[in-house]
Design an enzyme around this catalytic site. Structure first.
Site, PDB file in Angstrom:
ATOM      1  N   ASN A 164       0.854  -1.188   0.000  1.00 46.98           N
ATOM      2  CA  ASN A 164       0.000   0.000   0.000  1.00 46.98           C
ATOM      3  C   ASN A 164       0.887   1.234   0.000  1.00 46.98           C
ATOM      4  OD1 ASN A 164      -2.905  -1.054   0.430  1.00 46.98           O
ATOM      5  ND2 ASN A 164      -1.688  -2.195   1.933  1.00 46.98           N
ATOM      6  N   GLU A 165       1.030   1.810  -1.163  1.00 47.38           N
ATOM      7  CA  GLU A 165       1.927   2.952  -1.332  1.00 47.38           C
ATOM      8  C   GLU A 165       1.309   4.226  -0.761  1.00 47.38           C
ATOM      9  OE1 GLU A 165       4.780   2.330  -2.061  1.00 47.38           O
ATOM     10  OE2 GLU A 165       5.062   0.993  -3.760  1.00 47.38           O
ATOM     11  N   PRO A 166       2.129   5.283  -0.554  1.00 41.97           N
ATOM     12  CA  PRO A 166       1.590   6.553  -0.065  1.00 41.97           C
ATOM     13  C   PRO A 166       0.416   7.018  -0.925  1.00 41.97           C
ATOM     14  CG  PRO A 166       3.973   6.616  -0.012  1.00 41.97           C
ATOM     15  CD  PRO A 166       3.602   5.332  -0.686  1.00 41.97           C
ATOM     16  N   SER A 168      -2.544   5.540  -0.606  1.00 42.70           N
ATOM     17  CA  SER A 168      -3.536   4.457  -0.607  1.00 42.70           C
ATOM     18  C   SER A 168      -4.683   4.805   0.341  1.00 42.70           C
ATOM     19  CB  SER A 168      -2.883   3.143  -0.170  1.00 42.70           C
ATOM     20  OG  SER A 168      -1.951   2.694  -1.131  1.00 42.70           O
TER      21      SER A 168
END
Length: 640
Positions: A164-166, A168
């Site tokens: 979950n990347e920044p 998300s």
């Protein structure tokens, strides 16, 4: 570094999630493994399945190793355990070296009695048009199992959990996601080149993670310290996904001291309550204050101390003038152009002894270029000042040579035979087979022993050339080829008795007055840490031998990090000409130039990292009001 109790101080004011801190990765991993084992046994007694959410990467490796040990030695059973893994690269075959499917089976599942039907890992081979339905099914499987009892997490440099990347969404569920470039760069150490790192991944969503009844996030090493501070002490925001864990009712961050080093309780403990004012802590507080205010140490005032939480320091040690002078003189005494000690001159506060004037020096280099990258200026100066300098290269470094570089050398060797009419020997046949293997190599294949030997030879030749450049005689160059390294993969074997014996033998042979070793623990492969652990164990076993009474150990740091300014005990200044001289020494390692294999999350070449790091250290000394130099190499003494 002592852990500070959370009772009777203001730690809770800064930290918004529970934090447990351990001296090192191993102790922290044992704690986490014990928590998991306790839960498994508790659920088993109730006749229930234990549902675990599991992570991959370097952080949980020792957790899984401890769980395997507990299974084999303590009877911990996984028959009633159901697992769901966080994520998987997409697309990727399950048997690829970098797949999380392979990771989990090699490190945990095949060593315990878990039922294969209870293992769930996202499938990196699902056709793209069926991904959405597959992810929905994954969510349904978790719900059918009764939800996750304990979710294990790591954390990325940008704060991602799972993949979950920044940015998300907090309500996100299991899905296909595009990987942030920073994540791909950080994970490139597992691949030969950044271009081979997948651009997509399947990951549990943040909502899925937060539904777990308990969460443990683990992080080890100084390279995680900055993002840990944001996640623990910053605001809860989707831009730092791990910070959203602050909203979970039962979440604990389990850290080693390196990963916790940016938290206020470590960085500025005087702000959290009681503080023991040791000389090192005073230096840390004063240097931190001076840099924060952009003032030289000698310009700090009583008001500066009072306004920044350091009034207790004034009460205990007097005026700002007295404290400033004490710290300034201490920092000044760390600077020396004589790393082996200045012969014939007794300087009370000099970092090194003046006698013997000509010292035997043993430089341990984890890889073939760490010596010149990390302490090249000091290396050259020690030789020029007449010391008997030996270099011990601890590992072959063979996995860090790319295949194209091997083909280039094979072409040269074959062409050499043809030009001079040398008989086609077995060596030529080996090179032919090596070329064919490389040209048909699959992502899941490990290099053959012959190719690893060729790559190791390339690095040895570069190391020998560097030592010739410095002026070190060939008999003072030692290749240890420690066995733990020789797996052909990024993942290494645990260090063993043979590694320690080899290290003890070279120390006994040289009988050094000085040992230099890599204390750079941010190396993404962990090789530097393992090499240092082996040296420390060898020193412990040798400490009673007579020659060890006169042996001092200095730790340098390499391409991945530098000592904090207040930690430095010896700083070797370099002129602009010496910086160029060091650069030329690094350039000899051509296999590590231009395209660096397993580069980690820093895209600079190693010579650039070294120069900028050395210049930054010199700049910090200058900002503190000390003499200005072009660059500085920094060392901390290790007391064994």
């Amino acid at each position: 570094m002592p852990q500070i109790s959370q009772s009777g101080n203001f730690i809770d004011t800064f930290e918004h999630v529970a934090v447990e801190i351990f001296p090192d990765n191993k102790e922290g991993s044992r704690y986490v493994a014990q928590q998991i084992a306790n839960l498994i046994r508790e659920k088993e007694k109730k006749g229930q399945h234990c549902v675990l959410g599991l992570a991959t990467g370097s952080s949980p490796q020792n957790v899984y190793a401890e769980l395997v040990r507990m299974h084999k030695q303590e009877g911990l059973s996984f028959k009633h355990v159901i697992t769901f893994n966080l994520d998987e690269y997409y697309p990727i075959e399950p048997d690829a070296l970098q797949s999380f499917h392979r990771y989990m089976w090699e490190r945990l599942f095949k060593h315990v009695d878990i039922l294969p039907e209870n293992v769930h890992i996202p499938d990196g081979t699902v056709p793209k048009d069926k991904i959405k339905a597959y992810c929905q099914q994954y969510e349904e499987q978790i719900e059918k199992a009764g939800g996750i009892d304990l979710q294990l997490l790591g954390i990325g440099h940008n704060g991602h959990i799972g993949f979950n990347e920044p940015g998300s969404n907090m309500n996100s569920r299991t899905r296909l996601i595009a990987l942030d470039q920073a994540t791909r760069i950080a994970n490139s150490y597992e691949f030969a080149h950044i271009a081979e790192v997948p651009r997509l991944a399947i990951t549990m969503g943040i909502s899925t993670i937060l539904k777990a009844r308990r969460i443990i996030l683990i992080a080890w090493g100084q390279h995680k310290a900055a993002i840990i501070r944001k996640a623990v002490e910053g605001h809860s925001t989707e831009q730092v996904p791990a910070s959203l864990l602050q909203q979970h009712p039962d979440c604990t961050f389990v850290l080693d001291e390196q990963a916790a080093s940016e938290l206020t309780r470590y960085k500025s403990p005087w702000l959290t309550g009681e503080c023991e004012w040791t000389p090192k802590m005073i230096r840390k507080a004063v240097c931190t204050l001076a840099l924060e205010l952009n003032k030289p140490i000698l310009m700090l005032t009583d008001n500066d101390y009072n306004d920044h939480g350091l009034s207790d320091l004034l009460v205990e040690f007097g005026s700002a003038y007295d404290i400033n002078l004490m710290v300034f003189n201490g920092m000044k005494s760390t600077i020396t152009g004589w790393p082996g000690g200045k012969p014939g001159v007794h300087i009370p506060d000099h970092p090194e002894r003046s006698e013997p004037a000509r010292k035997r020096v043993l430089i341990f280099s984890p890889h073939m270029d760490d010596d010149i990258i990390s302490m090249g200026g000091t290396f050259i100066r020690l030789h020029e000042q007449g010391h008997d300098v030996h270099v011990a290269y601890q590992t072959s470094g063979n996995i860090a040579v790319n295949d194209e570089f091997v083909l280039r050398f094979i072409d040269f060797a074959v062409g050499f035979d043809e030009i001079f009419g040398i008989d086609k020997s077995r060596a030529t046949q080996i090179m032919k087979e090596a070329r064919e293997f490389i040209q048909n190599k699959k992502p899941s294949q490990i290099d053959t022993p012959e190719i690893r030997a060729i790559k190791g030879l390339i690095r040895k030749c570069e190391a020998k050339a560097t030592c010739r450049y410095v002026g070190i005689p060939e008999e003072n160059v030692h290749f240890l080829d420690l066995p733990f390294y020789e797996t052909g993969r990024v993942e290494k074997n645990p260090p063993g008795e043979e590694d320690i014996r080899i290290t003890m033998d070279i120390i006994r042979q040289v009988k050094p007055h000085q040992i230099y070793a890599a204390g750079d623990l941010a190396d993404p492969h962990g090789t530097h840490k393992v090499c240092l652990d082996i040296i420390i164990e060898a020193l412990k076993r040798l400490k009673n031998e007579p020659f060890m009474d006169d042996c001092w150990v200095w730790l340098y740091r390499g391409a991945w990090q530098e000592w904090e300014i207040y930690e430095i005990e010896m700083a070797i200044p370099m002129s602009p000409d010496q910086v160029i001289q060091k650069r030329h020494g690094i350039f000899i390692h051509q296999s590590q130039k231009d395209v660096v294999v397993f580069q980690g999350n820093d895209r600079r070449e190693f010579w650039q990292r070294a120069e900028e790091r050395n210049a930054a250290t010199a700049e910090l000394y200058d900002r503190l009001g000390l003499p200005k130099y072009a660059a500085m190499e920094a060392f901390v003494r290790y007391h064994f």
